[in-house]
Design a protein around this motif. Structure first.
Motif, short mmCIF file in Angstrom:
data_model
loop_
_atom_site.label_atom_id
_atom_site.label_comp_id
_atom_site.label_asym_id
_atom_site.label_seq_id
_atom_site.Cartn_x
_atom_site.Cartn_y
_atom_site.Cartn_z
N VAL A 63 32.76 4.64 4.82
CA VAL A 63 33.97 5.06 5.51
C VAL A 63 33.60 5.26 6.97
N GLY A 91 40.73 4.22 3.59
CA GLY A 91 41.00 4.89 4.85
C GLY A 91 42.49 4.91 5.16
N TYR A 114 40.95 9.04 12.65
CA TYR A 114 41.25 7.78 11.95
C TYR A 114 40.09 7.39 11.06
N THR A 115 40.39 6.79 9.91
CA THR A 115 39.36 6.31 9.01
C THR A 115 39.70 4.90 8.52
N THR A 116 38.67 4.16 8.18
CA THR A 116 38.84 2.87 7.51
C THR A 116 37.65 2.66 6.61
N SER A 117 37.86 1.96 5.50
CA SER A 117 36.79 1.76 4.51
C SER A 117 36.33 0.31 4.53
N ALA A 127 37.08 0.11 13.83
CA ALA A 127 37.64 1.39 14.25
C ALA A 127 37.37 1.70 15.71
N TRP A 157 34.74 6.67 10.58
CA TRP A 157 35.73 7.61 11.11
C TRP A 157 35.63 7.66 12.62
N SER A 158 36.76 7.96 13.24
CA SER A 158 36.86 8.00 14.69
C SER A 158 36.89 9.43 15.19
#
Length: 201
Positions: free
Chosen positions: A111, A179, A118-121, A164, A113-114
């Motif tokens: 994951v 995310g 913000y998150t993205t996987s 991200a 994270w910013s």
């Protein structure tokens, strides 16, 4: 937040060099963000890698810039329909950070994270082997805040929501943890050439 399939930017143009459903943005670089652009001074930026690793670490911006530099020259593709050819990003290969923390054999996903939350996987395989960067320059200049500066994750072979902006860290896991956009209907992986825009594509 609802996912709107109708938001695809300009009319689609058939071009064998473009993934399906994409158009060439040319000199334009559309700014699309889920959040307000933060004001992060380069000297205040940090990057951390933790989770299923032997030695969790946090780097300052100054420390990152002392690491071996690396560059990406190629194309990027946004899920909203635009692509840019021949872009140039500079930064540090993500392999350098992962080698330092020594991922556990059980780690399969990450994951990102910013600093904004913000998150993205992403599958870990999409972040290794020279396929991902922490980028802080674009076309030889510092990366502009609206495009993720002072530093962003760069995973150019996937749709750009995976790259991200204002990257703060990676947490390695033994499972997929959706995310922000993945929780709101976007595809778990996001391969442009397979047009993996939405869950179920």
């Amino acid at each position: 937040m609802n996912v709107t399939r109708g938001f695809t930017g300009r009319p689609r143009v058939a071009d064998p060099g473009l993934p399906p459903g994409q158009y060439d943005a040319g000199d334009d670089w559309p700014v699309l963000s889920a959040e307000v652009t933060p004001d992060i001074a380069p000297e205040d930026w940090t990057f951390r890698v933790d989770g299923l690793v032997a030695a969790p670490l946090t780097w300052t911006g100054e420390q990152v810039r002392r690491l071996p530099d690396s560059a990406y020259e190629g194309d990027i593709h946004c899920v909203t329909g635009w692509s840019k050819f021949g872009v140039r990003f500079g930064g540090v290969s993500l392999d350098v950070f992962l080698d330092a923390v020594r991922p556990d054999a059980s780690a399969t996903h990450a994951v990102a994270w910013s600093h904004t939350g913000y998150t993205t996987s992403l599958p870990l395989a999409d972040l290794t082997g020279g396929r991902a960067w922490i980028a802080f320059t674009y076309d030889g200049r510092p990366l502009a805040p609206e495009h993720g500066g002072p530093a962003r994750l760069l995973v150019p072979h996937l749709y750009f929501w995976k790259s991200a902006k204002w990257i703060a860290g990676l947490r390695l896991l033994d499972h997929d943890e959706p995310g922000f956009w993945e929780q709101n209907g976007y595809h778990a992986r996001g391969n442009p050439w397979e047009e993996q825009r939405y869950s179920g594509d």
